[in-house]
Design a protein around this motif. Structure first.
Motif, PDB file in Angstrom:
ATOM      1  N   ALA A   5       0.812  -1.225   0.000  1.00  0.00           N
ATOM      2  CA  ALA A   5       0.000   0.000   0.000  1.00  0.00           C
ATOM      3  C   ALA A   5       0.842   1.269   0.000  1.00  0.00           C
ATOM      4  O   ALA A   5       0.328   2.356  -0.279  1.00  0.00           O
ATOM      5  N   VAL A   6       2.136   1.153   0.291  1.00  0.00           N
ATOM      6  CA  VAL A   6       2.940   2.354   0.536  1.00  0.00           C
ATOM      7  C   VAL A   6       3.167   3.166  -0.739  1.00  0.00           C
ATOM      8  O   VAL A   6       2.871   4.368  -0.787  1.00  0.00           O
ATOM      9  N   ARG A   7       3.702   2.541  -1.787  1.00  0.00           N
ATOM     10  CA  ARG A   7       4.028   3.306  -2.995  1.00  0.00           C
ATOM     11  C   ARG A   7       2.804   3.995  -3.615  1.00  0.00           C
ATOM     12  O   ARG A   7       2.854   5.209  -3.868  1.00  0.00           O
ATOM     13  N   ASN A  34       3.767   5.861   9.114  1.00  0.00           N
ATOM     14  CA  ASN A  34       3.936   4.853  10.160  1.00  0.00           C
ATOM     15  C   ASN A  34       3.855   3.427   9.621  1.00  0.00           C
ATOM     16  O   ASN A  34       3.039   3.124   8.748  1.00  0.00           O
ATOM     17  N   ALA A  35       4.689   2.554  10.186  1.00  0.00           N
ATOM     18  CA  ALA A  35       4.564   1.109   9.961  1.00  0.00           C
ATOM     19  C   ALA A  35       5.233   0.377  11.116  1.00  0.00           C
ATOM     20  O   ALA A  35       6.202   0.870  11.705  1.00  0.00           O
ATOM     21  N   LYS A  64      13.357  -2.498   5.205  1.00  0.00           N
ATOM     22  CA  LYS A  64      14.136  -1.908   4.109  1.00  0.00           C
ATOM     23  C   LYS A  64      13.222  -1.440   2.986  1.00  0.00           C
ATOM     24  O   LYS A  64      13.378  -0.326   2.462  1.00  0.00           O
ATOM     25  N   GLY A  65      12.256  -2.276   2.621  1.00  0.00           N
ATOM     26  CA  GLY A  65      11.329  -1.893   1.560  1.00  0.00           C
ATOM     27  C   GLY A  65      10.544  -0.643   1.917  1.00  0.00           C
ATOM     28  O   GLY A  65      10.352   0.252   1.082  1.00  0.00           O
ATOM     29  N   ASP A  69      13.044   2.489   2.082  1.00  0.00           N
ATOM     30  CA  ASP A  69      13.505   2.848   0.734  1.00  0.00           C
ATOM     31  C   ASP A  69      12.395   3.528  -0.060  1.00  0.00           C
ATOM     32  O   ASP A  69      12.637   4.508  -0.780  1.00  0.00           O
ATOM     33  N   THR A  70      11.172   3.016   0.065  1.00  0.00           N
ATOM     34  CA  THR A  70      10.050   3.591  -0.688  1.00  0.00           C
ATOM     35  C   THR A  70       9.728   4.994  -0.192  1.00  0.00           C
ATOM     36  O   THR A  70       9.524   5.920  -0.983  1.00  0.00           O
ATOM     37  N   VAL A  71       9.694   5.166   1.125  1.00  0.00           N
ATOM     38  CA  VAL A  71       9.408   6.494   1.677  1.00  0.00           C
ATOM     39  C   VAL A  71      10.499   7.483   1.269  1.00  0.00           C
ATOM     40  O   VAL A  71      10.217   8.612   0.851  1.00  0.00           O
TER      41      VAL A  71
END
Length: 280
Positions: A107-109, A129-130, A146-147, A150-152
């Motif tokens: 859901a992040v990207r 937040n996660a 890491k994922g 890196d995405t943020v």
């Protein structure tokens, strides 16, 4: 305008609201929260309210593994009457900071792409937040650290990160707190970061984790704690006052439920009047 927005994103929330004269003292307890503003009705209520920060949960329609639009819902729900796009439209022109809580990396990207579309209008604090590590009584259903980072960083390298542990709480047994392995692993993940980081910690587990969390906070002046609680958790106002006595007041936020929230605010002399928090 974009630079101004980015500046607010990387500013500590307590400093932002003090600078904008919405609180009178550099105290995280003066900041008022609206939790789980997920449905259209809740988001509209939050937008109209006198809070400082609005927290909401984001997942993909269809739940884990879903590939639909980012929607505002908390597991086990997998659907909502509100999409993130609609939610941002409701909240973006308010004077309230936002905290988006992600339950899955997928859901992040797509969510950050939507946030990027409105970033020039967002001049208030933005927290992402996660739960990236297993914590006390927690499970391994974490968002890959890491994922996530890196995405943020790809979209918003200055945004405030809210990095937590999965936790559980059992009413019929002694609940262990955050141990040294948990805080040291978190510190290792965060030691290369340059933006503000807040660690959401469960109110009922903090007292038994004092040494560990004090050590974690000493690792950087960019770190803060956000105290939260589960609906069924048993904890007292004394537990909250204990936290307050043992940490820098400007570095602890309290996103907690009633009745403890009001009782705590009364005990420390915070009174709510309209749009501002006054601390006496």
């Amino acid at each position: 305008m974009a630079d101004e927005a980015q500046g607010a994103w990387s500013e500590e929330a307590v400093d932002y609201f003090l600078r904008s004269q919405r609180i009178r003292t550099r105290d995280g307890a003066a900041i008022r929260w609206f939790h789980a503003a997920n449905s259209k009705a809740r988001a509209a209520e939050a937008a109209r309210s006198d809070v400082h920060m609005i927290e909401a949960d984001v997942l993909l329609r269809g739940g884990k593994g879903g590939n639909g639009d980012p929607i505002m819902a908390h597991p086990p729900e997998t659907d909502s009457d509100n999409t993130l796009q609609e939610w941002l439209k409701e909240i973006v022109n308010t004077n309230k900071g936002i905290k988006l809580d992600f339950k899955s990396l997928e859901a992040v990207r797509p969510s950050l792409e939507l946030l990027e579309d409105v970033k020039q209008h967002l001049r208030q604090p933005v927290w992402i937040n996660a739960d990236i590590l297993p914590g006390p009584n927690g499970n391994n259903a974490v968002v890959d650290a890491k994922g996530f980072l890196d995405t943020v960083a790809l979209f918003f390298p200055n945004v405030t990160l809210s990095l937590g542990w999965t936790t559980g709480w059992h009413p019929d047994k002694h609940n262990k707190g955050y141990d040294w392995m948990m805080v040291k692993e978190m510190a290792q993940i965060c030691n290369t970061l340059s933006q503000p980081v807040t660690f959401p910690v469960r109110a009922a587990l903090v007292r038994q984790s004092l040494s560990e969390l004090c050590w974690l906070m000493q690792q950087s002046d960019r770190y803060s704690l956000t105290i939260w609680t589960g609906k069924e958790d048993v904890y007292s106002v004394e537990d909250l006052l204990y936290i307050r006595e043992n940490f820098d007041k400007s570095r602890v936020y309290y996103d907690i439920l009633e009745p403890q929230n009001s009782e705590f605010k009364k005990a420390i002399g915070v009174e709510w009047r309209g749009q501002e928090s006054r601390l006496y």
